[in-house]
Design a protein around this motif. Structure first.
Motif, PDB file in Angstrom:
ATOM      1  N   PRO A   1      23.193  17.994  17.882  1.00  0.00           N
ATOM      2  CA  PRO A   1      23.910  18.970  16.893  1.00  0.00           C
ATOM      3  C   PRO A   1      24.176  18.276  15.573  1.00  0.00           C
ATOM      4  CG  PRO A   1      25.354  18.488  18.412  1.00  0.00           C
ATOM      5  CD  PRO A   1      24.299  18.002  19.163  1.00  0.00           C
TER       6      PRO A   1
ATOM      7  N   LEU B   1      20.633  17.586  13.853  1.00  0.00           N
ATOM      8  CA  LEU B   1      19.880  18.911  13.575  1.00  0.00           C
ATOM      9  C   LEU B   1      20.680  19.210  12.184  1.00  0.00           C
ATOM     10  CD1 LEU B   1      19.842  21.306  16.746  1.00  0.00           C
ATOM     11  CD2 LEU B   1      17.791  20.015  15.623  1.00  0.00           C
TER      12      LEU B   1
ATOM     13  N   ALA C   1      18.739  19.562   8.165  1.00  0.00           N
ATOM     14  CA  ALA C   1      18.819  20.867   7.531  1.00  0.00           C
ATOM     15  C   ALA C   1      19.223  20.318   6.082  1.00  0.00           C
ATOM     16  CB  ALA C   1      19.794  21.484   7.901  1.00  0.00           C
TER      17      ALA C   1
ATOM     18  N   LEU D   1      23.021  32.769   7.764  1.00  0.00           N
ATOM     19  CA  LEU D   1      22.261  31.598   8.683  1.00  0.00           C
ATOM     20  C   LEU D   1      23.108  31.167   9.624  1.00  0.00           C
ATOM     21  CD1 LEU D   1      20.152  29.510   5.631  1.00  0.00           C
ATOM     22  CD2 LEU D   1      19.408  31.502   7.352  1.00  0.00           C
TER      23      LEU D   1
ATOM     24  N   VAL E   1      22.909  32.717  13.213  1.00  0.00           N
ATOM     25  CA  VAL E   1      21.646  32.476  13.920  1.00  0.00           C
ATOM     26  C   VAL E   1      21.936  31.166  14.490  1.00  0.00           C
ATOM     27  CG1 VAL E   1      18.914  32.513  14.134  1.00  0.00           C
ATOM     28  CG2 VAL E   1      20.205  33.934  12.523  1.00  0.00           C
ATOM     29  N   TRP E   2      22.063  30.050  13.445  1.00  0.00           N
ATOM     30  CA  TRP E   2      21.840  28.785  13.800  1.00  0.00           C
ATOM     31  C   TRP E   2      23.410  28.055  13.769  1.00  0.00           C
ATOM     32  CZ3 TRP E   2      17.688  29.582  10.208  1.00  0.00           C
ATOM     33  CH2 TRP E   2      16.554  30.116  10.759  1.00  0.00           C
TER      34      TRP E   2
ATOM     35  N   HIS F   1      26.434  25.859  12.954  1.00  0.00           N
ATOM     36  CA  HIS F   1      26.874  24.759  11.874  1.00  0.00           C
ATOM     37  C   HIS F   1      25.428  24.295  11.184  1.00  0.00           C
ATOM     38  CE1 HIS F   1      25.252  22.398  15.159  1.00  0.00           C
ATOM     39  NE2 HIS F   1      25.345  21.184  14.225  1.00  0.00           N
ATOM     40  N   VAL F   2      24.393  24.478  11.760  1.00  0.00           N
ATOM     41  CA  VAL F   2      23.170  24.009  11.364  1.00  0.00           C
ATOM     42  C   VAL F   2      22.590  25.210  10.147  1.00  0.00           C
ATOM     43  CG1 VAL F   2      20.594  23.865  11.702  1.00  0.00           C
ATOM     44  CG2 VAL F   2      22.213  22.900  13.346  1.00  0.00           C
ATOM     45  N   GLY F   3      23.095  26.160  10.412  1.00  0.00           N
ATOM     46  CA  GLY F   3      22.663  27.392   9.262  1.00  0.00           C
ATOM     47  C   GLY F   3      23.579  27.188   7.957  1.00  0.00           C
TER      48      GLY F   3
ATOM     49  N   LEU G   1      21.649  24.052   6.237  1.00  0.00           N
ATOM     50  CA  LEU G   1      20.596  24.549   5.767  1.00  0.00           C
ATOM     51  C   LEU G   1      20.653  25.488   4.463  1.00  0.00           C
ATOM     52  CD1 LEU G   1      17.646  24.945   6.008  1.00  0.00           C
ATOM     53  CD2 LEU G   1      17.877  26.818   7.530  1.00  0.00           C
TER      54      LEU G   1
END
Length: 528
Positions: free
Chosen positions: A354, A357, A361, A406, A409-410, A412-414, A417
């Motif tokens: 995590p 990723l 981003a 975002l 959907v994703w 913390h990665v969203g 990003l």
């Protein structure tokens, strides 16, 4: 001192700071991992940084440096020193009152910043406690920023560039030597931050004295009721900066606010990734912005716009060449970098992916972030603090919308990003507005080198992909080979990528050998 030499000076000390910072992050990960206390500390550290640009780099300093430079050029060092006394005293009194008020309001402020923490028993309380320790750091680091502006305006970049090393060293020392005296290592770490701020201020104050400037704390009556013309001009330029920094703080607030709902460890994953993302920004991006502001201010004050545009193009070249290669490296090697650096102690293998990723981003926006660091000083040098505000306002709207969508959907990665996409939106706005004003354009040399930079980055990327694939087939998981050997092989892979990149740049004339030598000499800049 040449532009490249000045950038190299700042970059060199920043590199030292970031290397020490790597050691700090490794220790923080080992002592705190991605636990509740790690999340609480990262929010506590974010609190003073939320307001840092509002009171320092993002507002007063970018308005102060051009005015200080103008005073220095037209009136002399004595008048410039007097103006600095007023600005220093104003900043001190305002921040002192603000810090005291925030200490009382901290329980409610913590709940506003990270409301999701309230779902875990005791998390809000420990965050409040740590935040009360770290928040006075804001006072000291803001004063340090102003003193750094004085030194940078006179071409003395080394001392100011060294100060972040002090913070990293004190954070390391607090974990290694004093954490056993506290109930939690996070408490020792928080005290280390506060003490580092005091030491930074003393260190830089001594450097300013040696540079021939005696900064005095004036009486509150003189500062607020006997306002000089320079201070009135400073206030006028600061107002747009306050709005712009306020918008930037909203971005930081939204990121923290949203990620607090994602779940346990998400705050820590983002912070570890963000620290790695900040490495090239700190070494190159911040260095370029730091150097360009006083350099462009001098040119603008003398009416030498062509010279300013030339140096801005060269700054953009350095920004782009360093950021593209860094982006490629961070995206392709994110997981092995996180694994080798952090996977030990309280930081388990479950936190590696995590964090990696999130790093990928963030890295998408790296070139744009560095470009804005080079482009923004051109506006500030002309006394235009309104345009960056307009760009920032639009950016915060974009960031909020992207975060909301975002993260669904994703997670913390969203959120990471969203940050990467937003900085690209900001960078394109800067470029568009500069071209629209007709004072700036990308010159032929930049366009010539742009193609060669992209080509060299592709070659480096192919090498990194091949090396990572071969390693994965032979050994599997990076960290399982052994800490030392994994670190050694990762270093060889990164070193090989850097060698290929710069060799390609030199062979294709994306950069000239004599420009590299400027970084290690005192030669005057000459056009190429």
């Amino acid at each position: 001192m040449s532009l490249l030499k000045s950038i190299a000076t700042v970059s060199g000390f920043t590199l030292l700071s970031r290397l020490i910072g790597f050691g700090r992050d490794v220790l923080v990960a080992a002592f705190l991992g991605a636990t509740m206390y790690a999340d609480a500390f990262f929010v506590a550290l974010r609190f003073p940084n939320l307001f840092r640009s509002l009171f320092a780099e993002g507002t007063l300093n970018v308005s102060f440096v051009p005015l200080f430079t103008e005073n220095l050029k037209k009136k002399g060092s004595k008048e410039a020193n007097e103006f600095a006394n007023y600005a220093f005293s104003f900043l001190f009194y305002i921040l002192l009152v603000f810090v005291v008020i925030m200490e009382f309001l901290m329980p409610w402020a913590t709940l506003v910043l990270a409301p999701g923490f309230d779902s875990i028993a005791g998390k809000i309380e420990i965050t409040t406690y740590l935040s009360r320790i770290t928040f006075p750091f804001l006072l000291f680091v803001s004063l340090v920023s102003l003193l750094a502006g004085i030194l940078n305006s006179t071409g003395r970049f080394a001392a100011a560039a060294f100060t972040p090393c002090i913070l990293n060293l004190f954070m390391i020392g607090s974990l290694v030597f004093t954490s056993t005296f506290f109930e939690q290592p996070a408490i020792a770490l928080s005290w280390g931050v506060l003490v580092a701020g005091i030491v930074e201020l003393v260190f830089l104050y001594i450097c300013v004295l040696k540079a021939g400037y005696r900064i005095l704390l004036l009486s509150p009556f003189k500062v607020f009721f006997c306002i000089t013309e320079e201070m009135k001009t400073l206030f006028k330029r600061m107002l747009p900066g306050i709005l712009g920094s306020g918008v930037y703080q909203i971005n930081l607030f939204l990121d923290t606010f949203f990620v607090s709902f994602v779940g346990a460890g998400a705050m820590s994953w983002l912070n570890y990734a963000h620290h790695l993302f900040q490495l090239p920004i700190g070494i190159i991006g911040v260095a370029i912005g730091t150097v360009l502001l006083p350099v462009l201010s001098h040119y603008v004050a003398e009416g030498k716009i062509k010279e300013a545009v030339y140096d801005l193009n060269r700054g953009l070249e350095v920004s782009f060449s360093m950021s593209i290669s860094s982006m490629v490296g961070l995206i392709l090697l994110a997981e092995p970098i996180v694994s080798v650096l952090f996977e030990r102690g309280a930081f388990t293998s479950q936190s590696t992916l995590p964090t990696a990723l999130a790093l990928q981003a963030f890295a998408i926006g790296l070139p744009a972030y560095m470009l804005t660091k080079a482009l923004a000083p051109f506006f500030y040098a002309k006394g235009d603090t309104k345009t960056p505000v307009k760009i920032a306002v639009f950016g915060v709207v974009v960031n909020a919308c992207l975060c909301l969508s975002l993260m669904q959907v994703w997670g913390h990665v969203g959120i990471a990003l969203a940050t990467g996409i937003t900085v690209w939106v900001n960078a394109f706005q800067y470029i568009y507005l500069l071209k629209k004003q007709g004072e700036f354009s990308l010159d032929g040399l930049f366009k010539y080198r742009f193609i060669r930079i992209i080509f060299s980055a592709v070659l480096m990327g192919l090498f990194l992909l091949g090396g990572d694939y071969i390693y994965s087939v032979q050994f599997g998981d990076w960290i399982r080979l052994s800490g030392f050997w994994a670190f050694l092989l990762l270093s060889v892979l990164i070193g090989g990528g850097i060698l290929i990149y710069f060799t390609s740049l030199i062979l294709t004339k994306g950069i000239l050998w004599r420009e590299i030598k400027v970084f290690f000499s005192m030669k005057k800049r000459r056009k190429v």
